[in-house]
Design an enzyme around this catalytic site. Sequence first.
Site, PDB file in Angstrom:
ATOM      1  CD  GLU A  33     -45.226  11.943 -14.834  1.00  0.00           C
ATOM      2  OE1 GLU A  33     -44.001  11.769 -14.907  1.00  0.00           O
ATOM      3  OE2 GLU A  33     -45.911  12.501 -15.714  1.00  0.00           O
ATOM      4  CG  ASP A  63     -44.415   8.896 -18.361  1.00  0.00           C
ATOM      5  OD1 ASP A  63     -44.972   9.718 -17.607  1.00  0.00           O
ATOM      6  OD2 ASP A  63     -43.859   9.219 -19.427  1.00  0.00           O
ATOM      7  CG  ASP A 101     -43.235   8.901 -23.493  1.00  0.00           C
ATOM      8  OD1 ASP A 101     -43.933   9.766 -22.952  1.00  0.00           O
ATOM      9  OD2 ASP A 101     -42.800   8.989 -24.660  1.00  0.00           O
TER      10      ASP A 101
END
Length: 182
Positions: free
Chosen positions: A68, A7, A141
């Site tokens: 991501e 992420d 996160d």
Amino acid sequence: MRVLGIDPGLTRCGVGVVEGSVGRPLTLIDVNVLRTSADQPVAQRLVTIEKGLDAWLDEFEPDAVAVERVFARSDSSTIMGTAQASGIALVVAARRGLPIALHTPSEVKAAVTGSGRAAKPQVGAMVARILRLDAPPSPADASDAVALAITHIWRGGAQARLDAAVAAASRPARTTPMRTGR
């Protein structure tokens, strides 16, 4: 399959390694957040992220990396840092020849919760449930990185098989000479 989920973020870059396959229980191998200080120059912060991701790749030797996909937000300074960290993640994985998948936040939410509009607490709760954890990985996160890895195992493996089947179908048929029986 072992997947490193990333992420990306300039201040907090979530990382999580999940192992498993479709239809089988998944296992959390490790999860953490790579942190950089806003007091440092951006270039130094990116080097810190690169070194951290390289260390994770060395230690856990994933079969694939799921990152991501960066999407536009209203705050351009946030999107720039996220995009820069994402680029570092793509480079460190590509340098090693690892398969890389980009998943949008809504794809991840849909894969993990069943709804592409789920809130972060719902994603964290489902990550904990899927991996049989007492609590979601923290901060968000870290949980998001694990959700990316789960998504890739569940969707990425199937997508790779579909891509391979399409590629095989588009190749010309192989002909073999007939044997005469001698």
